[in-house]
Design a protein around this motif. Structure first.
Motif, PDB file in Angstrom:
ATOM      1  N   MET A 118      31.521  38.071  38.741  1.00 17.24           N
ATOM      2  CA  MET A 118      31.960  36.887  38.115  1.00 17.24           C
ATOM      3  C   MET A 118      33.019  35.834  38.734  1.00 17.24           C
ATOM      4  O   MET A 118      33.095  34.716  38.584  1.00 17.24           O
ATOM      5  CB  MET A 118      32.246  37.010  36.751  1.00 17.24           C
ATOM      6  CG  MET A 118      30.894  37.641  35.777  1.00 17.24           C
ATOM      7  SD  MET A 118      31.364  37.750  34.231  1.00 17.24           S
ATOM      8  CE  MET A 118      32.147  39.364  33.892  1.00 17.24           C
ATOM      9  N   LYS A 154      29.178  31.617  40.383  1.00 18.68           N
ATOM     10  CA  LYS A 154      29.011  31.048  39.242  1.00 18.68           C
ATOM     11  C   LYS A 154      27.869  31.185  38.454  1.00 18.68           C
ATOM     12  O   LYS A 154      26.809  31.675  38.875  1.00 18.68           O
ATOM     13  CB  LYS A 154      28.569  29.382  39.755  1.00 18.68           C
ATOM     14  CG  LYS A 154      29.835  28.707  40.095  1.00 18.68           C
ATOM     15  CD  LYS A 154      29.453  26.986  40.292  1.00 18.68           C
ATOM     16  CE  LYS A 154      30.511  26.038  40.416  1.00 18.68           C
ATOM     17  NZ  LYS A 154      31.707  26.493  41.130  1.00 18.68           N
ATOM     18  N   PRO A 155      27.790  31.226  37.014  1.00 16.86           N
ATOM     19  CA  PRO A 155      26.693  31.604  36.304  1.00 16.86           C
ATOM     20  C   PRO A 155      25.822  30.819  36.449  1.00 16.86           C
ATOM     21  O   PRO A 155      25.822  29.395  36.682  1.00 16.86           O
ATOM     22  CB  PRO A 155      27.440  31.675  34.852  1.00 16.86           C
ATOM     23  CG  PRO A 155      28.527  31.026  34.929  1.00 16.86           C
ATOM     24  CD  PRO A 155      29.035  30.712  36.088  1.00 16.86           C
ATOM     25  N   LEU A 207      35.185  37.069  30.215  1.00 16.73           N
ATOM     26  CA  LEU A 207      34.597  35.872  30.574  1.00 16.73           C
ATOM     27  C   LEU A 207      35.584  35.028  31.253  1.00 16.73           C
ATOM     28  O   LEU A 207      35.901  34.614  32.423  1.00 16.73           O
ATOM     29  CB  LEU A 207      33.820  34.830  29.774  1.00 16.73           C
ATOM     30  CG  LEU A 207      32.349  35.880  29.303  1.00 16.73           C
ATOM     31  CD1 LEU A 207      31.739  34.958  28.329  1.00 16.73           C
ATOM     32  CD2 LEU A 207      31.427  36.011  30.848  1.00 16.73           C
ATOM     33  N   GLU A 208      36.660  34.704  30.321  1.00 18.19           N
ATOM     34  CA  GLU A 208      37.824  33.960  30.680  1.00 18.19           C
ATOM     35  C   GLU A 208      38.637  34.547  31.709  1.00 18.19           C
ATOM     36  O   GLU A 208      39.047  33.781  32.747  1.00 18.19           O
ATOM     37  CB  GLU A 208      38.759  33.526  29.437  1.00 18.19           C
ATOM     38  CG  GLU A 208      38.109  32.916  28.248  1.00 18.19           C
ATOM     39  CD  GLU A 208      37.603  31.205  28.631  1.00 18.19           C
ATOM     40  OE1 GLU A 208      38.130  30.977  29.558  1.00 18.19           O
ATOM     41  OE2 GLU A 208      36.700  30.881  28.017  1.00 18.19           O
ATOM     42  N   CYS A 239      37.682  36.225  34.074  1.00 19.38           N
ATOM     43  CA  CYS A 239      37.037  35.770  35.515  1.00 19.38           C
ATOM     44  C   CYS A 239      36.710  34.371  35.638  1.00 19.38           C
ATOM     45  O   CYS A 239      36.093  33.989  36.411  1.00 19.38           O
ATOM     46  CB  CYS A 239      35.668  36.637  35.331  1.00 19.38           C
ATOM     47  SG  CYS A 239      35.858  38.377  35.148  1.00 19.38           S
ATOM     48  N   ILE A 294      35.338  31.972  33.681  1.00 17.89           N
ATOM     49  CA  ILE A 294      33.896  31.630  32.978  1.00 17.89           C
ATOM     50  C   ILE A 294      34.332  31.042  31.742  1.00 17.89           C
ATOM     51  O   ILE A 294      34.782  31.865  30.980  1.00 17.89           O
ATOM     52  CB  ILE A 294      32.978  32.775  33.273  1.00 17.89           C
ATOM     53  CG1 ILE A 294      32.637  33.011  34.694  1.00 17.89           C
ATOM     54  CG2 ILE A 294      31.717  32.204  32.368  1.00 17.89           C
ATOM     55  CD1 ILE A 294      31.661  34.073  34.703  1.00 17.89           C
ATOM     56  N   ASP A 295      33.614  30.000  31.506  1.00 23.83           N
ATOM     57  CA  ASP A 295      33.962  28.978  30.372  1.00 23.83           C
ATOM     58  C   ASP A 295      33.134  30.029  28.825  1.00 23.83           C
ATOM     59  O   ASP A 295      31.836  30.075  29.094  1.00 23.83           O
ATOM     60  CB  ASP A 295      33.246  27.954  30.350  1.00 23.83           C
ATOM     61  CG  ASP A 295      33.765  27.133  29.032  1.00 23.83           C
ATOM     62  OD1 ASP A 295      34.078  27.610  27.976  1.00 23.83           O
ATOM     63  OD2 ASP A 295      33.199  25.727  29.030  1.00 23.83           O
ATOM     64  N   SER A 296      33.638  30.752  28.297  1.00 18.78           N
ATOM     65  CA  SER A 296      33.238  31.550  27.206  1.00 18.78           C
ATOM     66  C   SER A 296      32.802  30.704  25.942  1.00 18.78           C
ATOM     67  O   SER A 296      31.974  31.190  25.218  1.00 18.78           O
ATOM     68  CB  SER A 296      34.192  32.591  26.626  1.00 18.78           C
ATOM     69  OG  SER A 296      35.330  31.867  26.037  1.00 18.78           O
ATOM     70  N   PHE A 301      29.024  29.897  27.825  1.00 21.34           N
ATOM     71  CA  PHE A 301      28.281  30.939  28.481  1.00 21.34           C
ATOM     72  C   PHE A 301      28.590  32.523  27.571  1.00 21.34           C
ATOM     73  O   PHE A 301      29.746  32.574  27.301  1.00 21.34           O
ATOM     74  CB  PHE A 301      28.493  31.388  30.039  1.00 21.34           C
ATOM     75  CG  PHE A 301      28.275  30.479  30.587  1.00 21.34           C
ATOM     76  CD1 PHE A 301      26.944  30.250  31.388  1.00 21.34           C
ATOM     77  CD2 PHE A 301      29.183  29.445  31.502  1.00 21.34           C
ATOM     78  CE1 PHE A 301      26.667  29.406  32.114  1.00 21.34           C
ATOM     79  CE2 PHE A 301      28.795  28.395  32.068  1.00 21.34           C
ATOM     80  CZ  PHE A 301      27.289  28.363  32.501  1.00 21.34           C
TER      81      PHE A 301
END
Ligand code: DAH
Length: 344
Positions: free
Chosen positions: A179, A183-184, A293-294, A296, A298-300, A303
């Motif tokens: 992650m 990118k997801p 997620l945060e 790593c 990534i916008d929780s 996603f």
């Protein structure tokens, strides 16, 4: 003369000597200084110019045939004589070629990977030596929190007075790396070896193998998790294998669950593999905690995703009824050769 040559040709083609003496007699008869071929060439001198042209060719071909036949047979008998001298019998069947077999853990790992590949998962790997961040902190294990005690860790090195570098205790660390570095959406399975500071016994080992799974995208829900794992179990253990989810706790998932399947040995009737409950636990799973997620990047809010982790030894135990974990690493050939032969 043509009729004579035809007759000799048949004789040569059919010739099959029983021993070296017969072959030598053949040589003298056809190729010797007073042999048939010499004689034919003598006769050839007396034919008319017209016949000479066609006949020269026929004669030369005949000579080549006799020579080739002799050379071929000579080689074969020489070899035969040599092997006789050595006491070899070339008609005996050859020595068997020992073909290895695949390790049961490799077989299961490949099987698991193949099932998830068909669902579009890719395979990812990470290092076995990890830092605290990837193995614990990023996965929402709070500092000094008893959750860390869930996994007895082999620490290798301190950093600023704090245990930092360790042998990874689970493959969930690979999720973090994946992650952080991409990118997801993510859809990956991560097989690998993990280590825990446990006394070695039939039921525990200081190292074993896991497969981690991660699926992150927009609108991923718990029902996606259930259906994916349900499908996996049907593929691995056969149609009709039942599954059930029990609430559980992992720092990196919320909600978390453990998944049981109907016992593959007794089919739910009760046996000592399932401790007479009819169910066996095979993996932990859950929805990836927004904190992870945060951590790593990534916008929780955008996603969501699910993760799961299973022990390969456990899956192999249920498939092959292996009751002692130590067998997997002792490399006793009597154990290993019971599994599928490798294809060469
Ligand atoms: N890391 C857990 C263990 O080693 C297994 C696990 C449980 C992995 C739940 C996951 C998960 O990804 O969601 O016991």
């Amino acid at each position: 003369m043509q009729a004579q040559i035809d007759q000799y040709t048949t004789e040569i083609n059919a010739f099959s000597p029983a021993n070296a003496e017969e072959l030598e007699a053949f040589r003298i008869k056809f190729l010797g200084t007073k042999g048939i071929i010499k004689d034919l060439f003598e006769q050839f001198k007396n034919v008319g110019p017209e016949e000479k042209r066609t006949f020269g060719k026929v004669l030369n071909q005949f000579k080549q045939l006799a020579e080739a036949k002799y050379n071929e047979l000579k080689e074969a008998t020489d070899l035969g004589l040599k092997t006789q001298d050595l006491g070899l019998d070339l008609t005996l069947p050859g020595d068997g070629f020992a073909v290895g077999s695949r390790h049961p853990l490799s077989l299961i790992r490949t099987e698991i990977i193949d099932i998830f590949k068909r669902l579009g998962f890719v395979v990812a790997e990470g290092p076995e030596i990890e830092d605290d961040w990837h193995n614990f902190s990023a996965l929402n294990f709070p500092e000094e929190h008893p959750a860390r005690d869930m996994q007895d860790t082999f620490f290798i090195k301190k950093n600023h007075g704090k245990d930092d570098i360790a042998l990874r205790t689970h493959t969930s660390s690979v999720q973090v790396r994946m992650m952080e570095n991409g990118k997801p959406p993510f859809r990956a399975i991560m097989p690998g070896r993990v280590y825990r500071n446990e006394a070695i016994s039939a039921r525990a080992h200081c190292f074993f193998h896991q497969v981690e799974g991660l699926y992150i995208d927009e609108n991923v829900s718990f029902s996606d998790l259930k259906q994916t794992l349900y499908h996996f179990v049907q593929e691995l253990y056969g149609e009709g294998t039942k599954v059930r989810f029990r609430p559980s706790y992992f720092p990196f998932t919320e909600p978390s669950a453990e998944m049981d399947i109907s016992c593959t040995i007794c089919k739910g009737a009760g046996c000592n593999m399932c401790k007479y409950t009819g169910w066996v636990e095979i993996l932990g799973c859950g929805m990836v905690d927004p904190n992870v997620l945060e951590n790593c990047g990534i916008d929780s809010a955008k996603f969501t995703g699910f993760a799961f982790g299973m022990g390969i030894e456990r899956i192999a135990n249920l498939k092959y009824v292996i009751r002692d974990l130590r067998l997997f690493s002792e490399n006793d050939v009597r154990f290993l050769k019971q599994f599928q032969a490798d294809i060469i």
